[in-house]
Design a protein around this motif. Structure first.
Motif, PDB file in Angstrom:
ATOM      1  N   ALA A 190       4.048  -6.260   3.691  1.00  0.00           N
ATOM      2  CA  ALA A 190       3.862  -5.540   2.439  1.00  0.00           C
ATOM      3  C   ALA A 190       2.388  -5.225   2.217  1.00  0.00           C
ATOM      4  O   ALA A 190       1.504  -5.641   2.980  1.00  0.00           O
ATOM      5  N   SER A 193      -0.814  -7.770   2.567  1.00  0.00           N
ATOM      6  CA  SER A 193      -0.307  -8.931   3.309  1.00  0.00           C
ATOM      7  C   SER A 193      -1.131  -9.240   4.553  1.00  0.00           C
ATOM      8  O   SER A 193      -0.945 -10.290   5.176  1.00  0.00           O
ATOM      9  N   ASN A 353       8.435  -7.663   0.996  1.00  0.00           N
ATOM     10  CA  ASN A 353       9.011  -7.588  -0.349  1.00  0.00           C
ATOM     11  C   ASN A 353      10.531  -7.638  -0.361  1.00  0.00           C
ATOM     12  O   ASN A 353      11.123  -7.816  -1.426  1.00  0.00           O
ATOM     13  N   ASP A 354      11.154  -7.453   0.784  1.00  0.00           N
ATOM     14  CA  ASP A 354      12.616  -7.432   0.809  1.00  0.00           C
ATOM     15  C   ASP A 354      13.105  -8.194   2.036  1.00  0.00           C
ATOM     16  O   ASP A 354      12.435  -8.208   3.079  1.00  0.00           O
TER      17      ASP A 354
END
Length: 443
Positions: A190, A193, A353-354
């Motif tokens: 992300a 990161s 993030n996912d």
């Protein structure tokens, strides 16, 4: 006098702590090793690593009731169930902790120990415990007393071609990206990161080497344009990417023809005088190559996906290596991304993030690596889960390499940049065409 004694006590404590960390093998290790060895039975029992076994033993059993009202106890030789502890060797010191070999009991597998690794870490009061199995019937428990990734000092750069030291592993060993061993890499992360920082470290490490760097910057060029003096070619839009990918396929076909005519299986078997320069392809925002705004872009996306996959499948032997980055990499981008992932044996997953991106990057390797990737905190940029050439996965952290440092390296070694026109012009005319390449890929 009390103040003096208190100050001396504080000083002695500080020196003891300093000696424990600074001279760990001589001071801290002996006490820790004896404590771990002595507490192993209780720890194994608490973590569920023991097995019930039948043993013959003399036990006290109640007998007849005597006239006085007391129970007469007698000894009896019989089989009883006892908890058997796996046999542990004596712990050996490492740079950041210790490791110990444990012999598995019947019916146990290494995954039984991996599932209780966090319990073992809390029982021994260490930062983390990693489990590996060097051979059947044995597991190695590697304990890290403190997190070695909290502070990452720069290591000496590698002098080998296509090998870059970009950071440090959780074991204390250098984190090395070796394109000769692992030709293609997939990196996900992300914003903030550490993904861009890793790309900067790669550019700084590859800039002084005799390699050609090719960039695909689908952010409009804002990431790689400052490094243009060291880039042989740069594409900033998908239309430009289509043309550059076609050039890479043509370059690959020409080198394929050169190797065939000289009887070489790859460019590294060619004489140095005729060996072409290696090409490292850096792709930023991989998802932009696959996204479609409407059906009018379908043919362009399909061509891009197919061409990039061709480079990934055949490029290694002909000196073309991929390093693909993206914030969001999921199967919803189409089968092309999944096929590309299968060709990238090197995987790097920063904080994402996912869960889909983490699963796409690491899910087909080890479920434990996936869990560890989802646990990376936001306050530790640069930390990533790395699956590399030894078949293991590690927590790692890249060096902090600023954009100014990478830009300075690009300008300093600009004279080593081979012209893209020269790279494509000085290759012999090929006898292959795309139909021959399709036949080779499906053979």
């Amino acid at each position: 006098m009390p103040d003096l004694s208190h100050s001396l006590l504080v000083l002695a404590t500080a020196l003891a702590i300093l000696a424990t960390w600074r001279f760990w093998p001589m001071v801290g290790y002996p006490f820790t090793a004896l404590s771990v060895r002595a507490s192993w039975r209780k720890v194994a029992l608490g973590c569920g690593l023991t097995k019930k076994r039948a043993r013959w033993a003399f036990t006290l059993t109640p007998g007849a009731l005597v006239s006085t009202g007391t129970v007469k106890v007698r000894r009896r030789f019989r089989r009883i169930a006892v908890d058997t502890t796996p046999w542990m060797r004596f712990p050996l010191p490492t740079r950041h902790g210790w490791r110990v070999t444990v012999h598995l009991l019947e019916g146990q597998i290494p995954d039984d120990y991996a599932q209780v690794a966090e319990r073992l870490a809390h029982s021994w009061g260490v930062h983390a415990v990693r489990v590996s199995s060097p051979r059947p019937g044995r597991v190695v428990l590697s304990a890290v007393i403190r997190d070695p990734l909290m502070r990452v000092d720069r290591l000496p750069p590698s002098e080998e071609l296509l090998k870059v030291t970009v950071g440090r592993l959780e074991t204390g060993a250098p984190w090395v990206i070796d394109f000769r061993t692992v030709p293609h890499w997939l990196s996900a992360g992300a914003t903030q990161s550490g993904k861009s920082n890793l790309a900067n470290a790669l550019i700084v490490g590859l800039a002084p080497q005799l390699v050609a760097l090719v960039g695909f910057d689908l952010k409009g060029g804002v990431e790689f344009t400052p490094y243009l003096p060291r880039l042989s070619a740069l594409a900033t839009t998908r239309t430009e990417s289509v043309g550059l990918l076609d050039d890479l396929v043509t370059l690959m076909l020409n080198r394929m023809d050169l190797c065939r005519r000289t009887g070489a299986r790859n460019i590294w078997q060619l004489p140095p005088a005729v060996r072409p320069v290696p090409v490292v392809v850096l792709v930023d925002e991989l998802a932009e190559l696959y996204l479609m705004a409407d059906r009018s872009e379908k043919d362009e996306v399909a061509h891009t996906s197919t061409t990039l996959l061709r480079v990934a499948r055949l490029g290694r032997a002909f000196g073309i290596y991929l390093f693909c980055c993206g914030q969001r990499i999921g199967s919803d981008l189409g089968p092309g991304v999944t096929a590309l992932r299968a060709q990238c044996s090197g995987r790097i997953c920063h904080r994402v993030n996912d869960p889909e991106t983490a699963t796409m990057t690491l899910g087909d390797l080890d479920p434990a690596a996936l869990v560890s990737a989802r646990a990376i905190p936001a306050e530790t940029p640069g930390v990533a889960i790395v699956a590399s050439q030894d078949g293991q996965w590690y927590r790692a952290r890249s060096f902090h390499v600023s954009e100014a440092t990478a830009e300075h390296a690009a300008w300093m070694y600009a004279d080593l940049t081979p012209s893209w026109a020269e790279i494509t012009a000085h290759t012999p005319a090929t006898e292959f065409d795309l139909a021959d390449l399709d036949e080779l890929l499906t053979a």
